[in-house]
Design a protein around this motif. Structure first.
Motif, PDB file in Angstrom:
ATOM      1  N   TYR A 107       0.921  -1.355  -0.031  1.00  0.00           N
ATOM      2  CA  TYR A 107      -0.003   0.133   0.006  1.00  0.00           C
ATOM      3  C   TYR A 107       0.912   1.257  -0.127  1.00  0.00           C
ATOM      4  N   ILE A 108       1.937   1.251   0.937  1.00  0.00           N
ATOM      5  CA  ILE A 108       2.755   2.458   0.965  1.00  0.00           C
ATOM      6  C   ILE A 108       3.521   2.589  -0.242  1.00  0.00           C
ATOM      7  N   ALA A 109       4.100   1.675  -0.986  1.00  0.00           N
ATOM      8  CA  ALA A 109       4.810   1.534  -2.240  1.00  0.00           C
ATOM      9  C   ALA A 109       3.795   2.302  -3.292  1.00  0.00           C
ATOM     10  N   ARG A 110       2.583   1.777  -3.268  1.00  0.00           N
ATOM     11  CA  ARG A 110       1.672   2.224  -4.288  1.00  0.00           C
ATOM     12  C   ARG A 110       1.402   3.784  -3.962  1.00  0.00           C
ATOM     13  N   TYR A 111       1.433   4.007  -2.705  1.00  0.00           N
ATOM     14  CA  TYR A 111       1.191   5.473  -2.520  1.00  0.00           C
ATOM     15  C   TYR A 111       2.397   6.357  -2.912  1.00  0.00           C
ATOM     16  N   ILE A 112       3.352   5.911  -2.578  1.00  0.00           N
ATOM     17  CA  ILE A 112       4.732   6.798  -3.314  1.00  0.00           C
ATOM     18  C   ILE A 112       4.611   6.727  -4.699  1.00  0.00           C
ATOM     19  N   ALA A 113       4.423   5.551  -5.214  1.00  0.00           N
ATOM     20  CA  ALA A 113       4.388   5.447  -6.806  1.00  0.00           C
ATOM     21  C   ALA A 113       3.202   6.752  -7.157  1.00  0.00           C
ATOM     22  N   GLY A 114       2.094   6.354  -6.707  1.00  0.00           N
ATOM     23  CA  GLY A 114       1.212   7.294  -7.406  1.00  0.00           C
ATOM     24  C   GLY A 114       1.469   8.970  -7.102  1.00  0.00           C
ATOM     25  N   LEU A 115       1.979   9.288  -5.951  1.00  0.00           N
ATOM     26  CA  LEU A 115       2.435  10.436  -5.752  1.00  0.00           C
ATOM     27  C   LEU A 115       3.337  11.033  -6.902  1.00  0.00           C
ATOM     28  N   LYS A 116       4.312  10.089  -7.200  1.00  0.00           N
ATOM     29  CA  LYS A 116       5.455  10.417  -8.066  1.00  0.00           C
ATOM     30  C   LYS A 116       4.733  10.645  -9.449  1.00  0.00           C
ATOM     31  N   GLN A 117       4.011   9.728  -9.875  1.00  0.00           N
ATOM     32  CA  GLN A 117       3.193   9.662 -11.004  1.00  0.00           C
ATOM     33  C   GLN A 117       2.388  11.166 -11.337  1.00  0.00           C
ATOM     34  N   LYS A 118       1.819  11.584 -10.363  1.00  0.00           N
ATOM     35  CA  LYS A 118       1.214  12.886 -10.104  1.00  0.00           C
ATOM     36  C   LYS A 118       1.880  13.959 -10.726  1.00  0.00           C
ATOM     37  N   TYR A 119       3.363  13.984 -10.297  1.00  0.00           N
ATOM     38  CA  TYR A 119       4.220  14.998 -10.636  1.00  0.00           C
ATOM     39  C   TYR A 119       4.630  14.959 -12.208  1.00  0.00           C
ATOM     40  N   THR A 120       4.113  13.957 -12.800  1.00  0.00           N
ATOM     41  CA  THR A 120       4.608  13.746 -14.267  1.00  0.00           C
ATOM     42  C   THR A 120       3.478  14.209 -15.440  1.00  0.00           C
ATOM     43  N   GLN A 121       2.397  14.841 -14.672  1.00  0.00           N
ATOM     44  CA  GLN A 121       1.296  15.091 -15.445  1.00  0.00           C
ATOM     45  C   GLN A 121       0.586  16.319 -15.256  1.00  0.00           C
ATOM     46  N   GLY A 122       1.608  17.343 -14.637  1.00  0.00           N
ATOM     47  CA  GLY A 122       0.868  18.760 -14.503  1.00  0.00           C
ATOM     48  C   GLY A 122       2.060  19.708 -14.626  1.00  0.00           C
ATOM     49  N   ASN A 123       1.587  20.860 -15.200  1.00  0.00           N
ATOM     50  CA  ASN A 123       2.383  21.825 -15.423  1.00  0.00           C
ATOM     51  C   ASN A 123       2.893  22.491 -14.111  1.00  0.00           C
ATOM     52  N   GLY A 124       3.926  23.237 -14.273  1.00  0.00           N
ATOM     53  CA  GLY A 124       4.579  24.248 -12.771  1.00  0.00           C
ATOM     54  C   GLY A 124       5.429  23.237 -12.091  1.00  0.00           C
TER      55      GLY A 124
END
Length: 248
Positions: A107-124
């Motif tokens: 769960y915590i590995a998936r949470y960290i991976a999800g947080l990283k992925q969010k920072y690949t699809q937003g400007n700024g």
């Protein structure tokens, strides 16, 4: 191709996100990190940079506990890791508060991976320039070892490596990892340190940080004396192997 790396949301003509590739290159230039999973133990080890003469040793950390049963070691930008660790620790606490149970390692590995992925699809914003190796035990006593990448992917491993010369470390682990090598806790710890010594210059024990998680026991950080003793033992083993080869 340079115009395609100005925003993380723009794909290059060959389907790449160049900002993510740059983050992955930052990981490859970072200090090495290793994780090994045994039947009853999970060992995480990291290479630390050389400290300035007047610098406090406790401020230079590569390994962080996320909860009493989960530990993270990283390779890449230390500033990014500090932010990621802080968010992961809060998530572990929130999970315990809401579910009234310990967070699972996946769960915590998936949470960290999800947080990283969010920072690949937003400007700024830019991707996190770190690769995280997360190890620990679930409530049922099952050991797990996961690795997350700057792109937001995560995988489970028996043994893995990140950082500079990770290819050489992985090659060493592929040759030397076996059920017999990790049958004991001491053997698993020795294998992790041996793998890290493949890239650590001078075999300096002061540059190593090692965390040991055993089933049903608190997290144990090896002190410099214990790490130095294991390195000395590894040196003796190599000398004995050379002598046996010469006799043959």
């Amino acid at each position: 191709m340079s115009r395609y790396d100005r925003a993380v949301t723009v794909f290059s003509p060959d389907g790449q996100l160049l900002q993510v590739q740059y983050a992955q290159e930052a990981v490859k230039r970072g200090f090495a990190a290793v994780g090994i999973r045994g039947p009853n133990v999970v060992v995480l080890a990291g290479e630390k940079r050389a400290l300035a003469k007047l610098q406090e040793d406790r401020m230079e950390k590569k390994i962080y506990p996320l909860d009493e049963h989960v530990v993270l070691v990283f390779s890449g930008w230390a500033a990014d890791a500090r932010v990621m660790v802080s968010r992961a620790q809060i998530e572990c606490q929130s999970f315990r508060l809401m579910v009234e149970d310990l967070v699972t390692v996946e769960y915590i590995a998936r949470y960290i991976a999800g947080l990283k992925q969010k920072y690949t699809q937003g400007n700024g914003r830019r991707p996190f320039g770190i690769s995280c190796i997360i190890g620990g035990f679930d409530c049922d006593g099952t050991p797990h070892l996961f690795q997350t990448n700057p792109s937001g992917t995560y995988y489970e491993w028996q043994a893995c490596a990140a950082g500079r010369c990770d290819g050489a470390v992985l090659e060493f682990l592929e040759k030397n990892y076996s059920p017999q090598a990790v049958a004991t806790d001491a053997g698993t710890i020795k294998l992790a340190i041996r793998a890290l010594l493949e890239v650590v210059q001078g075999r300096d024990h002061r540059k190593l940080e090692v965390a040991v998680l055993q089933r049903g026991k608190p997290i144990k950080m090896l002190d410099l004396h214990a790490i130095g003793a294991i390195i000395a033992e590894i040196g003796k083993d190599k000398e004995e192997e050379k002598e046996l080869k010469l006799k043959k």
